[in-house]
Design a protein around this motif. Structure first.
Motif, PDB file in Angstrom:
ATOM      1  N   SER A  52     -26.866  26.194 -16.322  1.00 45.71           N
ATOM      2  CA  SER A  52     -25.968  26.005 -15.175  1.00 45.71           C
ATOM      3  C   SER A  52     -26.282  26.946 -14.027  1.00 45.71           C
ATOM      4  O   SER A  52     -26.169  26.601 -12.876  1.00 45.71           O
ATOM      5  CB  SER A  52     -24.521  26.226 -15.590  1.00 45.71           C
ATOM      6  OG  SER A  52     -24.168  25.304 -16.566  1.00 45.71           O
ATOM      7  N   ASP A  53     -26.644  28.179 -14.370  1.00 43.87           N
ATOM      8  CA  ASP A  53     -26.729  29.170 -13.318  1.00 43.87           C
ATOM      9  C   ASP A  53     -27.631  30.319 -13.718  1.00 43.87           C
ATOM     10  O   ASP A  53     -27.503  30.871 -14.809  1.00 43.87           O
ATOM     11  CB  ASP A  53     -25.315  29.710 -13.042  1.00 43.87           C
ATOM     12  CG  ASP A  53     -25.140  30.096 -11.592  1.00 43.87           C
ATOM     13  OD1 ASP A  53     -26.140  30.526 -10.977  1.00 43.87           O
ATOM     14  OD2 ASP A  53     -24.020  29.962 -11.082  1.00 43.87           O
ATOM     15  N   ILE A  54     -28.564  30.670 -12.817  1.00 44.36           N
ATOM     16  CA  ILE A  54     -29.368  31.871 -13.034  1.00 44.36           C
ATOM     17  C   ILE A  54     -28.994  32.922 -11.997  1.00 44.36           C
ATOM     18  O   ILE A  54     -29.396  34.070 -12.054  1.00 44.36           O
ATOM     19  CB  ILE A  54     -30.883  31.519 -13.002  1.00 44.36           C
ATOM     20  CG1 ILE A  54     -31.244  30.652 -14.210  1.00 44.36           C
ATOM     21  CG2 ILE A  54     -31.761  32.765 -13.010  1.00 44.36           C
ATOM     22  CD1 ILE A  54     -32.691  30.228 -14.289  1.00 44.36           C
ATOM     23  N   GLY A  55     -28.200  32.513 -11.024  1.00 50.49           N
ATOM     24  CA  GLY A  55     -27.741  33.467 -10.013  1.00 50.49           C
ATOM     25  C   GLY A  55     -28.714  33.666  -8.875  1.00 50.49           C
ATOM     26  O   GLY A  55     -28.674  34.667  -8.170  1.00 50.49           O
TER      27      GLY A  55
ATOM     28  N   TYR B 253     -30.059  31.585  -5.475  1.00 53.01           N
ATOM     29  CA  TYR B 253     -29.713  30.357  -4.754  1.00 53.01           C
ATOM     30  C   TYR B 253     -30.604  30.121  -3.544  1.00 53.01           C
ATOM     31  O   TYR B 253     -31.172  31.052  -2.985  1.00 53.01           O
ATOM     32  CB  TYR B 253     -28.242  30.405  -4.319  1.00 53.01           C
ATOM     33  CG  TYR B 253     -27.341  30.792  -5.466  1.00 53.01           C
ATOM     34  CD1 TYR B 253     -27.152  29.920  -6.538  1.00 53.01           C
ATOM     35  CD2 TYR B 253     -26.763  32.047  -5.522  1.00 53.01           C
ATOM     36  CE1 TYR B 253     -26.363  30.277  -7.615  1.00 53.01           C
ATOM     37  CE2 TYR B 253     -25.971  32.417  -6.605  1.00 53.01           C
ATOM     38  CZ  TYR B 253     -25.774  31.528  -7.639  1.00 53.01           C
ATOM     39  OH  TYR B 253     -25.002  31.893  -8.703  1.00 53.01           O
TER      40      TYR B 253
ATOM     41  N   LYS C 112     -35.034  40.397  -9.169  1.00 51.78           N
ATOM     42  CA  LYS C 112     -33.608  40.304  -8.904  1.00 51.78           C
ATOM     43  C   LYS C 112     -32.946  41.573  -9.416  1.00 51.78           C
ATOM     44  O   LYS C 112     -32.989  41.886 -10.596  1.00 51.78           O
ATOM     45  CB  LYS C 112     -33.034  39.080  -9.611  1.00 51.78           C
ATOM     46  CG  LYS C 112     -31.570  38.854  -9.333  1.00 51.78           C
ATOM     47  CD  LYS C 112     -31.117  37.518  -9.913  1.00 51.78           C
ATOM     48  CE  LYS C 112     -29.615  37.432  -9.931  1.00 51.78           C
ATOM     49  NZ  LYS C 112     -29.030  37.612 -11.250  1.00 51.78           N
TER      50      LYS C 112
ATOM     51  N   ASN D  90     -19.325  31.585  -6.573  1.00 48.97           N
ATOM     52  CA  ASN D  90     -18.910  32.149  -7.859  1.00 48.97           C
ATOM     53  C   ASN D  90     -17.671  33.005  -7.664  1.00 48.97           C
ATOM     54  O   ASN D  90     -17.778  34.182  -7.373  1.00 48.97           O
ATOM     55  CB  ASN D  90     -20.002  33.038  -8.448  1.00 48.97           C
ATOM     56  CG  ASN D  90     -21.268  32.267  -8.699  1.00 48.97           C
ATOM     57  OD1 ASN D  90     -21.245  31.113  -9.138  1.00 48.97           O
ATOM     58  ND2 ASN D  90     -22.395  32.878  -8.398  1.00 48.97           N
TER      59      ASN D  90
END
Ligand SMILES: Cc1cc2nc3c(=O)[nH]c(=O)nc-3n(C[C@H](O)[C@H](O)[C@H](O)COP(=O)(O)O)c2cc1C
Lengths: 577, 113
Positions: free
Chosen positions: A43-46, A48, A92, A342
Motif C-alpha cells: 500500500s505504501d512505502i512513503g 510520493y 530516504k 497520511n
C-alpha cells in the motif's frame, strides 16, 4: 529470500504498475528464481510523486522512477548479489524521532513487565539517587518546556513549587485535551500509561508533592481504563505508595474525571473542577505553584511533558538537551490531520520545517490539490500560509508568525478551505466553550462570531473588518483566562494573511473557495448534462428533478448550496458560481 | 514493602529473556478499536489456537499511522517484519495463511513508512 515491495498507486500509473510487477515476476520465473524472491504490491512505502517505487528487503534499498527496462538490472545486481544500484536509489531519511511515543505500539500498555523491560521506572530510580535538587538541575539541563501550550520551562515550574513551604503539595497531570483535532495525549495515555505515571512520580519527588492526580476527560474511557489499571498494578508491585524503591519517598496517585469542558484544561479551572466546584477559572496570581489545589502549592503538567520527564531522567538532561534547537529542546508530537495524505500522529525533533512535516512525513496534500495553509495550536492558535512553510518549528518562531505550538494539533488546509469559514469554526468553538464568567470573552466572542456569520452570508460591510480587529484586541487584553485571551487568534491570523478572502466576501459578495453556502449558487448546464441523474440522487433536499430526455435542473429555492451535485457530476455540467 | 532497584532490573532481565522470537502486535488504541481492531484481534487469536502455534499476540497502543488502522505488525522467523494496514477479518486470515504459515508476504496491504 529477497522481497521486492512495489508501491501501489492510483490513476494513470496503475496499469504501468501492474505490467511492471507481472513482468518482474515472469523474469524471476524465467531465470528460475521464483523460490528466492517474492514480488509483493504494497500500500505504501512513503515515497510520493516518484513514479513506480520499489523497496528490496532485507537490504532496504528504495528504487524510484522505475520502468520495465530496470528489471533485469535489479535482478542481476540486487536480487542475486545484494548490490545497490545508485542511479535509481533514493536515500530516504526517517525524519521522525520517537521519544514521547517511544513505546507506543511496541509494548503492551497493560503489562508493567513490558514497560520495565524497556527501562521503565529506571528514571524514578535514578531520580531517587540524585535527590530533588539534582533532579531539577537535570531538568534545567534538558531544557524541556511544557507541551500543554504555553511552553513554560518545566524545571522552573517545579522549582517555584519546591521553594514554597507547605505541609502538603500536589502534582496534577493535565489530560483534558480539549483542542478539536488533537489526540496526542490520548494516544500516550492509552499506549504507554506507565511512562506518564513515572513522570508524575518524578515531578512529585522534585517538588515535594506526595499526592498526584490524573485529570482525564470522561470522553477518553480507554485512556482512563488503562491508567487505572497501570496505577493498580504499580501499587501491587510497590512502585506506588510508601517507601518507593526502598527510599523514604511516598507517593499516591488517583484519577479525577473531567466532563469535557474545554475551559477545564486551563489550570485554575481544572483545580476548581477537581475540588468539586464549577469549572471556572480565577485570576492569577496567585499561581497554582503557590496556591493551587485546596490552597496548597500545586504543579500542573501536561501528559506529553510528563512522558518526556521519565525519558529525561533515565537518559540524563544533557543527552536530551542535544535534541532540538537552542530555545526549543526535544521533540514534539503533532496530530496531523485535515487534507493531508497520511493523517495520524507524528513525532519530530524541534527545528524541523513545516514543509518537511506536511510533505515528507505527511505525504503532501490529498488529491494533489493546492495547499493553502496549516493551522497549529487549535482554537488558541492561528493559520500559517504556505509561503512560511520553511519556518522551523519552535515555540518562538511559530509565535512570531501569529500562531502557537499549542498542544499539537496541526490541520492542513487546501484551496477548498475558506479562511472566513475556518475562523468561524474556531471562534464558534470558543463561544460554545466560554464559561461566561468574564464579559470580554462572553460578549466579545459572541459579537465577533455574529460579524463573521454576517460576512459569510455576504452581508458584511467594510466597517465589520475593523470592528473584528478591535474586539479581538479587547478580548486579548481583558479576558480573564487563556481561553478568551487566545480565542481571537484564528481570526487575527486569517485577517493578517488572507485579507483578500475577507474582502472578496465583503465587497464582491463572493467566496473564493466556494465554501460559504450563501455566496455560491449551483445550476446545471443543459447542453452538457447527459441526464444520468447522479446529481438528483445525491441531493439531500430533493431540489434536483428531471429525466434522461429533459435533462436535470436545480430548484434555486430549495437548494441549500451543499455542493454534493457538483462533486458527483462526472461530466462537469453542474456549474458553481 | 515495595521492590528495590535490583528487583526492578531483575524483572527487566527476566522479561527480556522470555521475549518470543515470533510475535504479532495489534494496534489497540481508540483509533484502532474504532476501525475494527477487536474483530481482527479475535480472528488472529482463533487462528493461532486452531493452528496450535507458539506465537505471541499482543494488544499494543497506536504507532501513529491512524489513517491505516487497524494495523497489525507481524514478525515471524523466516519473513521480514512488516506492518499490515486497514486489516479486516479476511486479511487477518490471509496473514495467518500466507505470511505466518508459508512465509509469503500478503499482497496489497503492507504499509512500510
Ligand atoms: C482554555 C485552555 C485550555 C487548556 N487545555 C489544556 C489541555 O487540554 N491540556 C493541557 O495540558 N494544557 C491545557 N491548557 C494549558 C494549561 O493551563 C497549563 O498551562 C498546562 O497544562 C501546563 O502544563 P505544561 O507546563 O506541562 O505545558 C489549557 C489552557 C487554556 C487557557
Amino acid at each position: 529470500m529477497k522481497r521486492i515491495l512495489i508501491q501501489d498507486t492510483n490513476g494513470e500509473l496503475k496499469k504501468v504498475l501492474r505490467e511492471f510487477s507481472v513482468s518482474f515476476k515472469s523474469q524471476l520465473q524465467d531465470r528460475g528464481l521464483s523460490g528466492q524472491a517474492q514480488v509483493v504490491v504494497v500500500s505504501d512505502i512513503g515515497v510520493y510523486n516518484k513514479g513506480i517505487v520499489a523497496k528490496i528487503l532485507p537490504e532496504g534499498f528504495i528504487y524510484i522512477n522505475l520502468d520495465n527496462a530496470h528489471i533485469a538490472d535489479i535482478i542481476e545486481k540486487t536480487v542475486l548479489k545484494g548490490e545497490k544500484i545508485d542511479a535509481i536509489a533514493l536515500d530516504k531519511k526517517n525524519k521522525q524521532l520517537r521519544i514521547v511515543l517511544r513505546n507506543c505500539g511496541i509494548i503492551d500498555p497493560e503489562s508493567i513487565e513490558d514497560y520495565i523491560a524497556v527501562n521503565g521506572y529506571q528514571g524514578i530510580a535514578r531520580a531517587l539517587e540524585l535527590g530533588p535538587e539534582k533532579v531539577i538541575e537535570d531538568m534545567k539541563k534538558s531544557g524541556l518546556r511544557g507541551r500543554g501550550g504555553a511552553g513554560f520551562p518545566t524545571w522552573l515550574k517545579w522549582n517555584l513549587a519546591r521553594n514554597v513551604k507547605a505541609d502538603e503539595k500536589f502534582i496534577i497531570c493535565n489530560g483534558d485535551e480539549g483542542d478539536p483535532g488533537a489526540y496526542m495525549d490520548r494516544s500516550v495515555l492509552e499506549g504507554d500509561p506507565h511512562s506518564v505515571i513515572e513522570g508524575l512520580m518524578i515531578g512529585g519527588l522534585a517538588t515535594g508533592a506526595t499526592r498526584g492526580f490524573f485529570y482525564i476527560r470522561a470522553e477518553y474511557p480507554l485512556a482512563i481504563q488503562r491508567i487505572q489499571k497501570a496505577i493498580d498494578v504499580a501499587y501491587s508491585k510497590g512502585l506506588l505508595g510508601k517507601n518507593i524503591l526502598g527510599s523514604n519517598f511516598n507517593f499516591d496517585v488517583e484519577i479525577r474525571l473531567g466532563a469535557g469542558a474545554f475551559v477545564c484544561g486551563e489550570e485554575t479551572a481544572l483545580i476548581a473542577s477537581i475540588e468539586g466546584l464549577r469549572g471556572y477559572p480565577r485570576p492569577r496570581p496567585p499561581f497554582p505553584t503557590t496556591k493551587g489545589l485546596w490552597g496548597k502549592p500545586t504543579v500542573i503538567n501536561n501528559v506529553e511533558t510528563l512522558a518526556n520527564v521519565s525519558y529525561v531522567l533515565f537518559k540524563g538532561g544533557e543527552e536530551f538537551g542535544k535534541i532540538g534547537t537552542e530555545g526549543s529542546k526535544g521533540t514534539k508530537v503533532f496530530a496531523l490531520t485535515g487534507k493531508v495524505r497520511n493523517s495520524g500522529l507524528v513525532e519530530v525533533p524541534m527545528g524541523i520545517s513545516l514543509r518537511e512535516i506536511v510533505f515528507d512525513i505527511g505525504g503532501g496534500v490529498l488529491d494533489n490539490r493546492k495547499i493553502k495553509a496549516i493551522q497549529t495550536g487549535g482554537p488558541s492558535g492561528g493559520v500559517i500560509p504556505e509561503h512560511f512553510f520553511d519556518t522551523p518549528v519552535e515555540y518562538e518562531t511559530l509565535q512570531k508568525l501569529g500562531s502557537i505550538m499549542g498542544s499539537g494539533g496541526m490541520i492542513v488546509m487546501d484551496e477548498n478551505d475558506c479562511m472566513v469559514d475556518i475562523s468561524k469554526f474556531y471562534l464558534g468553538f470558543c463561544v460554545d466553550e466560554s464559561c461566561g464568567k468574564c464579559a470580554p470573552c462572553r460578549i466579545g466572542g459572541m459579537e465577533m462570531l455574529l460579524l463573521l456569520k454576517k460576512i459569510a452570508q455576504g452581508k458584511g460591510v467594510a466597517e465589520d473588518l475593523t470592528k473584528l480587529s478591535e474586539i479581538a484586541e479587547a478580548m486579548q487584553k481583558a479576558s480573564l483566562c487563556g481561553l478568551g485571551q487566545t480565542a481571537p487568534n484564528p481570526v487575527i491570523s486569517t485577517l493578517k494573511y488572507f485579507m483578500d478572502e475577507y474582502k472578496a466576501h465583503v465587497f464582491d459578495k463572493k467566496c473564493p473557495s466556494a465554501k460559504c453556502a450563501s455566496l455560491v449558487t449551483y445550476s446545471i448546464n443543459k447542453e452538457e448534462c447527459t441526464g444520468c441523474g447522479m446529481c438528483s440522487r445525491v441531493c439531500p433536499v430533493i431540489a434536483i428533478t428531471g429525466s434522461r430526455q429533459d435533462k436535470y435542473a436545480i430548484d434555486k429555492v430549495k437548494c441549500i448550496s451543499c455542493g454534493q451535485c457538483f462533486e458527483v457530476c462526472k461530466f462537469k455540467s453542474v456549474v458553481r458560481q | 514493602m515495595g521492590m528495590t532497584k535490583d528487583q526492578l532490573l531483575a524483572i527487566k532481565d527476566e522479561t527480556l529473556k522470555k521475549q518470543p522470537a515470533s510475535w504479532i502486535r495489534v494496534g489497540y488504541s481508540t483509533c484502532g478499536v474504532a476501525a475494527g481492531a477487536k474483530e481482527v484481534y479475535e480472528v488472529l487469536c482463533e487462528e493461532i489456537k486452531a493452528r496450535n502455534l507458539t506465537l505471541e499476540i499482543k494488544k499494543c497502543g497506536c504507532v501513529g499511522l491512524c489513517s491505516a488502522e487497524p494495523l497489525v505488525e507481524v514478525n515471524v522467523e523466516g519473513a521480514p517484519r512488516v506492518f499490515y494496514g486497514k486489516v479486516n477479518k479476511e486479511i487477518a486470515h490471509k496473514i495467518m495463511d500466507e505470511h505466518v504459515s508459508q512465509k509469503k508476504l500478503v499482497d496489497g496491504h503492507i504499509y512500510d513508512i
